[in-house]
Design a protein around this motif. Structure first.
Motif, PDB file in Angstrom:
ATOM      1  N   UNK A 109     -75.711  16.809 -27.015  1.00  0.00           N
ATOM      2  CA  UNK A 109     -76.372  18.197 -27.332  1.00  0.00           C
ATOM      3  C   UNK A 109     -77.650  18.156 -26.630  1.00  0.00           C
ATOM      4  N   UNK A 110     -77.910  17.501 -25.527  1.00  0.00           N
ATOM      5  CA  UNK A 110     -79.059  17.589 -24.592  1.00  0.00           C
ATOM      6  C   UNK A 110     -78.540  18.158 -23.251  1.00  0.00           C
ATOM      7  N   UNK A 111     -78.956  19.329 -23.114  1.00  0.00           N
ATOM      8  CA  UNK A 111     -78.574  20.127 -22.182  1.00  0.00           C
ATOM      9  C   UNK A 111     -79.769  20.450 -21.161  1.00  0.00           C
ATOM     10  N   UNK A 112     -79.457  20.596 -20.014  1.00  0.00           N
ATOM     11  CA  UNK A 112     -80.949  20.790 -18.882  1.00  0.00           C
ATOM     12  C   UNK A 112     -80.385  22.106 -18.344  1.00  0.00           C
ATOM     13  N   UNK A 113     -81.124  23.374 -18.770  1.00  0.00           N
ATOM     14  CA  UNK A 113     -80.903  24.711 -18.453  1.00  0.00           C
ATOM     15  C   UNK A 113     -81.221  25.069 -17.040  1.00  0.00           C
ATOM     16  N   UNK A 114     -80.150  25.339 -16.052  1.00  0.00           N
ATOM     17  CA  UNK A 114     -80.353  25.690 -14.955  1.00  0.00           C
ATOM     18  C   UNK A 114     -81.325  26.822 -14.497  1.00  0.00           C
ATOM     19  N   UNK A 115     -81.780  27.043 -13.296  1.00  0.00           N
ATOM     20  CA  UNK A 115     -82.474  27.794 -12.797  1.00  0.00           C
ATOM     21  C   UNK A 115     -82.006  29.302 -12.852  1.00  0.00           C
ATOM     22  N   UNK A 116     -80.874  29.281 -12.389  1.00  0.00           N
ATOM     23  CA  UNK A 116     -80.054  30.436 -12.181  1.00  0.00           C
ATOM     24  C   UNK A 116     -79.653  31.173 -13.546  1.00  0.00           C
ATOM     25  N   UNK A 117     -79.477  30.129 -14.745  1.00  0.00           N
ATOM     26  CA  UNK A 117     -79.291  30.872 -15.957  1.00  0.00           C
ATOM     27  C   UNK A 117     -80.715  31.163 -16.665  1.00  0.00           C
ATOM     28  N   UNK A 118     -81.599  30.643 -16.360  1.00  0.00           N
ATOM     29  CA  UNK A 118     -82.972  30.963 -16.902  1.00  0.00           C
ATOM     30  C   UNK A 118     -83.320  32.168 -16.271  1.00  0.00           C
ATOM     31  N   UNK A 119     -83.349  32.482 -15.021  1.00  0.00           N
ATOM     32  CA  UNK A 119     -83.423  33.573 -14.387  1.00  0.00           C
ATOM     33  C   UNK A 119     -82.799  34.595 -15.032  1.00  0.00           C
ATOM     34  N   UNK A 120     -81.366  34.433 -15.328  1.00  0.00           N
ATOM     35  CA  UNK A 120     -80.446  35.592 -15.844  1.00  0.00           C
ATOM     36  C   UNK A 120     -81.229  36.272 -17.390  1.00  0.00           C
ATOM     37  N   UNK A 121     -81.857  34.971 -18.015  1.00  0.00           N
ATOM     38  CA  UNK A 121     -82.491  35.374 -19.311  1.00  0.00           C
ATOM     39  C   UNK A 121     -83.528  36.123 -19.053  1.00  0.00           C
ATOM     40  N   UNK A 122     -84.218  35.934 -18.084  1.00  0.00           N
ATOM     41  CA  UNK A 122     -85.724  36.745 -17.834  1.00  0.00           C
ATOM     42  C   UNK A 122     -85.423  37.874 -17.235  1.00  0.00           C
ATOM     43  N   UNK A 123     -84.374  38.148 -16.580  1.00  0.00           N
ATOM     44  CA  UNK A 123     -83.978  39.497 -15.695  1.00  0.00           C
ATOM     45  C   UNK A 123     -84.747  40.663 -16.008  1.00  0.00           C
ATOM     46  N   UNK A 124     -85.532  41.226 -15.123  1.00  0.00           N
ATOM     47  CA  UNK A 124     -85.915  42.546 -15.506  1.00  0.00           C
ATOM     48  C   UNK A 124     -85.664  43.657 -14.373  1.00  0.00           C
ATOM     49  N   UNK A 125     -85.162  43.052 -13.147  1.00  0.00           N
ATOM     50  CA  UNK A 125     -84.958  43.840 -11.838  1.00  0.00           C
ATOM     51  C   UNK A 125     -83.688  43.391 -11.086  1.00  0.00           C
ATOM     52  N   UNK A 126     -83.296  44.086 -10.105  1.00  0.00           N
ATOM     53  CA  UNK A 126     -81.990  43.838  -9.509  1.00  0.00           C
ATOM     54  C   UNK A 126     -82.315  42.812  -8.272  1.00  0.00           C
ATOM     55  N   UNK A 127     -83.434  42.369  -8.044  1.00  0.00           N
ATOM     56  CA  UNK A 127     -83.593  41.501  -7.184  1.00  0.00           C
ATOM     57  C   UNK A 127     -83.465  41.988  -5.565  1.00  0.00           C
ATOM     58  N   UNK A 128     -83.782  43.065  -5.283  1.00  0.00           N
ATOM     59  CA  UNK A 128     -83.663  43.811  -3.891  1.00  0.00           C
ATOM     60  C   UNK A 128     -85.207  44.470  -3.522  1.00  0.00           C
ATOM     61  N   UNK A 129     -86.133  43.725  -3.796  1.00  0.00           N
ATOM     62  CA  UNK A 129     -87.586  44.219  -3.621  1.00  0.00           C
ATOM     63  C   UNK A 129     -87.590  44.413  -1.971  1.00  0.00           C
ATOM     64  N   UNK A 130     -88.218  45.415  -1.704  1.00  0.00           N
ATOM     65  CA  UNK A 130     -88.176  45.782  -0.198  1.00  0.00           C
ATOM     66  C   UNK A 130     -89.697  45.050   0.032  1.00  0.00           C
ATOM     67  N   UNK A 131     -89.465  44.725   1.494  1.00  0.00           N
ATOM     68  CA  UNK A 131     -90.721  44.588   2.122  1.00  0.00           C
ATOM     69  C   UNK A 131     -90.814  42.657   2.054  1.00  0.00           C
TER      70      UNK A 131
END
Length: 388
Positions: A287-309
């Motif tokens: 039951x010991x799981x190491x959450x990956x960065x990709x999954x953690x970012x999906x949990x926190x996502x509030x934008x589409x990731x296409x920030x200009x500039x």
């Protein structure tokens, strides 16, 4: 403006006398070894020594200044034969405002201000000699102290599952711990890139930095940035982070996130990949799981990731990751072409083929062009280049 290669997160493993600073750092990571290796082997123009608060490290710097091996740069930082050294300190925050421990990077402009910071830290740490120690003040109080001394404040490797802002430190937002007005940048870490990080709208306002977090000489510059400045100094670095007066980060160079140690969610016991919502490993029952960065970012996502500039994020494969490129062949490349930066950025493929086996030379060239496939890492194990 000139372009400079910059890695702002390098640890001290041992002091000149042999005393441990970063306990998990290599014994060869002394200050003198680092500055020689970073300049002469890696080809860096500016580095950040992130354990500069340790009194013996400060003493060694002062001894080298007195001997004439280092100079204090008028714009802040130290100069070692053309390469600049920025003085920094990595610290751990874990108080009633945090969900778990998180690391931050604090950079000070001069040896004098770092000495003042070290004296202040000693009243708030259990061991001033060691790296990445827990500081018994709040995140906001630490920010205020760094700014009082004219410093730069950057949360470290912010998505890593352990000891990071979004991995463990906060539930949803950096405002739970920090004053957003006193943050100068966001360090991404090895398992994320710009596109991934920009899925969090609250960090759109900050520049992203990509650093090695080196625990050995070989790991220096596995991630770095190219910065446009008039000269390599603390003052110019500060302007670049603000994108002020024509200074800027021109490009970030970092691992493809799949090569990072924590990209995917895995079982901590057997490293079997785990679907993000599963709580038990179907392979071994742990039951010991190491959450990956990709999954953690999906949990926190509030934008589409296409920030200009944003500056381009260039997926870089360090030479030590290249299959078939062992220490002897790597040394041969360095002896012939000078530095790792030269091999990664400017040596033509035909020149590589004349010195090393064609297959290895082609792999290096494909890495430079972003044409390699990867098997994703997780749970503390690096990803690797897929069979070609």
């Amino acid at each position: 403006m000139q372009e400079y290669f910059v890695d702002l997160h390098i640890h001290i493993g041992r002091t000149k006398s042999g005393r441990a600073v970063k306990i998990t750092g290599a014994k060869s990571l002394t200050f003198s070894n680092i500055i020689r290796h970073a300049r002469d082997y890696k080809g860096m123009d500016m580095i950040g020594i992130i354990d500069s608060h340790s009194p013996e490290v400060l003493d060694e710097m002062e001894d080298l200044l007195l001997a004439g091996d280092l100079e204090e740069h008028p714009g802040g930082g130290l100069s070692y034969g053309g390469m600049s050294i920025i003085l920094g300190s990595e610290l751990e925050i874990n108080d009633e405002s945090t969900q778990g421990p998180l690391h931050v990077l604090c950079y000070l402009p001069t040896l004098q201000t770092m000495r003042k910071f070290s004296i202040w830290l000693e009243t708030h740490l259990k061991n001033i000699n060691l790296s990445s120690q827990r500081i018994y003040v709040s995140g906001r109080n630490l920010q205020r102290k760094v700014k009082e001394l004219g410093g730069i404040f950057i949360p470290a490797h912010v998505f890593t599952p352990f000891k990071s802002l979004y991995g463990k430190g906060v539930k949803h937002s950096l405002t739970e711990v920090f004053d957003p007005e006193m943050i100068d940048g966001i360090e991404l870490g090895l398992s994320s890139d710009t596109m991934m990080a920009d899925q969090l709208s609250e960090i759109h306002r900050y520049p992203f930095v990509t650093n090695s977090d080196a625990h050995s000489l070989a790991k220096i510059a596995r991630e770095y940035q190219k910065i446009e400045m008039r000269e390599p100094s603390f003052a110019e670095l500060s302007l670049a982070l603000k994108e002020s007066e024509g200074r800027r980060i021109k490009a970030n160079y970092g691992l493809d996130p799949q090569l990072g140690k924590y990209h995917r969610t895995v079982c901590a016991k057997c490293l079997t990949p785990i679907p993000s919502n599963d709580e038990v490993c179907t392979e071994c029952g742990s039951g010991k799981i190491v959450k990956g960065v990709a999954d953690r970012i999906r949990e926190l996502k509030t934008a589409d990731g296409n920030q200009l500039g944003r500056p381009p994020y260039i997926h870089q494969v360090p030479l030590e990751f290249i299959p078939g490129l062992g220490p002897k062949m790597l040394e041969k490349l360095m002896d012939h072409f000078g530095t790792e930066m030269a091999v990664l950025h400017s040596v033509p493929l035909d020149s590589l083929k004349q010195l090393i086996p064609e297959k290895t030379a082609i792999t290096i060239d494909k890495a430079r062009k972003g044409q390699l496939g990867f098997l994703a890492g997780g749970g503390g194990k690096y990803g690797k280049i897929a069979d070609m």
